[in-house]
Design a protein around this motif. Structure first.
Motif, PDB file in Angstrom:
ATOM      1  N   ASP A 226      36.872  29.891   0.552  1.00  0.00           N
ATOM      2  CA  ASP A 226      36.221  30.752   1.543  1.00  0.00           C
ATOM      3  C   ASP A 226      35.698  29.929   2.718  1.00  0.00           C
ATOM      4  N   ALA A 227      35.046  28.821   2.402  1.00  0.00           N
ATOM      5  CA  ALA A 227      34.503  27.958   3.456  1.00  0.00           C
ATOM      6  C   ALA A 227      35.619  27.357   4.292  1.00  0.00           C
ATOM      7  N   ALA A 228      36.653  26.865   3.631  1.00  0.00           N
ATOM      8  CA  ALA A 228      37.762  26.239   4.349  1.00  0.00           C
ATOM      9  C   ALA A 228      38.467  27.248   5.245  1.00  0.00           C
ATOM     10  N   THR A 229      38.707  28.428   4.749  1.00  0.00           N
ATOM     11  CA  THR A 229      39.360  29.463   5.551  1.00  0.00           C
ATOM     12  C   THR A 229      38.535  29.763   6.798  1.00  0.00           C
ATOM     13  N   LYS A 230      37.245  29.955   6.609  1.00  0.00           N
ATOM     14  CA  LYS A 230      36.351  30.228   7.735  1.00  0.00           C
ATOM     15  C   LYS A 230      36.422  29.104   8.771  1.00  0.00           C
TER      16      LYS A 230
ATOM     17  N   HIS B 194      37.818  26.374  13.792  1.00  0.00           N
ATOM     18  CA  HIS B 194      37.979  25.062  14.402  1.00  0.00           C
ATOM     19  C   HIS B 194      39.385  24.471  14.303  1.00  0.00           C
ATOM     20  N   GLY B 195      40.270  25.145  13.617  1.00  0.00           N
ATOM     21  CA  GLY B 195      41.616  24.615  13.454  1.00  0.00           C
ATOM     22  C   GLY B 195      41.681  23.537  12.382  1.00  0.00           C
ATOM     23  N   TYR B 196      42.818  22.893  12.330  1.00  0.00           N
ATOM     24  CA  TYR B 196      43.091  21.901  11.281  1.00  0.00           C
ATOM     25  C   TYR B 196      42.226  20.649  11.405  1.00  0.00           C
ATOM     26  N   ALA B 197      41.641  20.431  12.562  1.00  0.00           N
ATOM     27  CA  ALA B 197      40.855  19.211  12.794  1.00  0.00           C
ATOM     28  C   ALA B 197      39.555  19.163  11.996  1.00  0.00           C
ATOM     29  N   ILE B 198      39.177  20.252  11.364  1.00  0.00           N
ATOM     30  CA  ILE B 198      37.937  20.277  10.579  1.00  0.00           C
ATOM     31  C   ILE B 198      38.017  19.244   9.461  1.00  0.00           C
ATOM     32  N   THR B 199      36.896  18.651   9.121  1.00  0.00           N
ATOM     33  CA  THR B 199      36.886  17.602   8.096  1.00  0.00           C
ATOM     34  C   THR B 199      36.594  18.170   6.710  1.00  0.00           C
TER      35      THR B 199
ATOM     36  N   ASP C  56      34.495  16.846   4.784  1.00  0.00           N
ATOM     37  CA  ASP C  56      33.034  16.796   4.694  1.00  0.00           C
ATOM     38  C   ASP C  56      32.422  18.113   5.162  1.00  0.00           C
ATOM     39  N   SER C  57      32.906  18.625   6.276  1.00  0.00           N
ATOM     40  CA  SER C  57      32.394  19.888   6.817  1.00  0.00           C
ATOM     41  C   SER C  57      32.673  21.049   5.872  1.00  0.00           C
ATOM     42  N   ILE C  58      33.834  21.026   5.274  1.00  0.00           N
ATOM     43  CA  ILE C  58      34.185  22.076   4.310  1.00  0.00           C
ATOM     44  C   ILE C  58      33.258  22.014   3.107  1.00  0.00           C
ATOM     45  N   ALA C  59      32.990  20.815   2.617  1.00  0.00           N
ATOM     46  CA  ALA C  59      32.080  20.646   1.476  1.00  0.00           C
ATOM     47  C   ALA C  59      30.689  21.182   1.807  1.00  0.00           C
ATOM     48  N   VAL C  60      30.187  20.850   2.994  1.00  0.00           N
ATOM     49  CA  VAL C  60      28.858  21.326   3.406  1.00  0.00           C
ATOM     50  C   VAL C  60      28.843  22.848   3.478  1.00  0.00           C
ATOM     51  N   GLU C  61      29.860  23.430   4.125  1.00  0.00           N
ATOM     52  CA  GLU C  61      29.936  24.891   4.266  1.00  0.00           C
ATOM     53  C   GLU C  61      30.037  25.577   2.897  1.00  0.00           C
ATOM     54  N   ALA C  62      30.746  24.952   1.969  1.00  0.00           N
ATOM     55  CA  ALA C  62      30.930  25.523   0.628  1.00  0.00           C
ATOM     56  C   ALA C  62      29.747  25.244  -0.296  1.00  0.00           C
ATOM     57  N   ASN C  63      28.832  24.381   0.165  1.00  0.00           N
ATOM     58  CA  ASN C  63      27.675  23.996  -0.637  1.00  0.00           C
ATOM     59  C   ASN C  63      28.087  23.298  -1.937  1.00  0.00           C
ATOM     60  N   VAL C  64      29.072  22.412  -1.803  1.00  0.00           N
ATOM     61  CA  VAL C  64      29.536  21.584  -2.915  1.00  0.00           C
ATOM     62  C   VAL C  64      29.681  20.150  -2.405  1.00  0.00           C
ATOM     63  N   SER C  65      29.867  19.224  -3.310  1.00  0.00           N
ATOM     64  CA  SER C  65      30.081  17.836  -2.889  1.00  0.00           C
ATOM     65  C   SER C  65      31.522  17.649  -2.422  1.00  0.00           C
ATOM     66  N   LYS C  66      31.725  16.618  -1.613  1.00  0.00           N
ATOM     67  CA  LYS C  66      33.085  16.303  -1.178  1.00  0.00           C
ATOM     68  C   LYS C  66      33.951  15.969  -2.394  1.00  0.00           C
ATOM     69  N   GLN C  67      33.361  15.340  -3.391  1.00  0.00           N
ATOM     70  CA  GLN C  67      34.077  15.017  -4.625  1.00  0.00           C
ATOM     71  C   GLN C  67      34.589  16.302  -5.294  1.00  0.00           C
TER      72      GLN C  67
ATOM     73  N   PHE D 113      44.695  23.471   3.068  1.00  0.00           N
ATOM     74  CA  PHE D 113      45.145  24.299   4.189  1.00  0.00           C
ATOM     75  C   PHE D 113      46.257  25.248   3.747  1.00  0.00           C
ATOM     76  N   GLU D 114      47.233  24.714   3.029  1.00  0.00           N
ATOM     77  CA  GLU D 114      48.344  25.545   2.554  1.00  0.00           C
ATOM     78  C   GLU D 114      47.839  26.649   1.631  1.00  0.00           C
ATOM     79  N   THR D 115      46.904  26.322   0.762  1.00  0.00           N
ATOM     80  CA  THR D 115      46.348  27.323  -0.151  1.00  0.00           C
ATOM     81  C   THR D 115      45.627  28.418   0.627  1.00  0.00           C
TER      82      THR D 115
END
Length: 76
Positions: free
Chosen positions: A15-19, A24-29, A31-42, A55-57
């Motif tokens: 959900d966070a990645a799609t948003k 912002h397009g593919y350039a989003i990091t 790290d940003s996705i992890a923050v938006e999803a409220n999970v760790s990058k790991q 992205f494909e998913t």
């Protein structure tokens, strides 16, 4: 098979990645996705090995929502 908690986290990431991809397009990091999803990058990388895979998913999920997956995937 994913546990219910793991499934929930995966969905949060999608959900966070799609948003963010939409905004912002593919350039989003990742790290940003992890923050938006409220999970760790790991956690993001535990579910999706690469940004390409994530992205494909996201694209496939949107296509399935729009029922256009068959048309796009069967482009012969």
């Amino acid at each position: 098979m994913l546990t219910p908690r793991s499934q929930m986290k995966r969905q949060q990431i999608l959900d966070a990645a799609t948003k963010l991809f939409i905004q912002h397009g593919y350039a989003i990091t990742m790290d940003s996705i992890a923050v938006e999803a409220n999970v760790s990058k790991q956690t993001v990388y535990a579910h999706f090995k690469t940004k390409d895979e994530l992205f494909e998913t996201c694209i496939r999920a949107k296509c399935m929502e729009s029922q256009c997956e068959e048309i796009l995937l069967n482009d012969d």
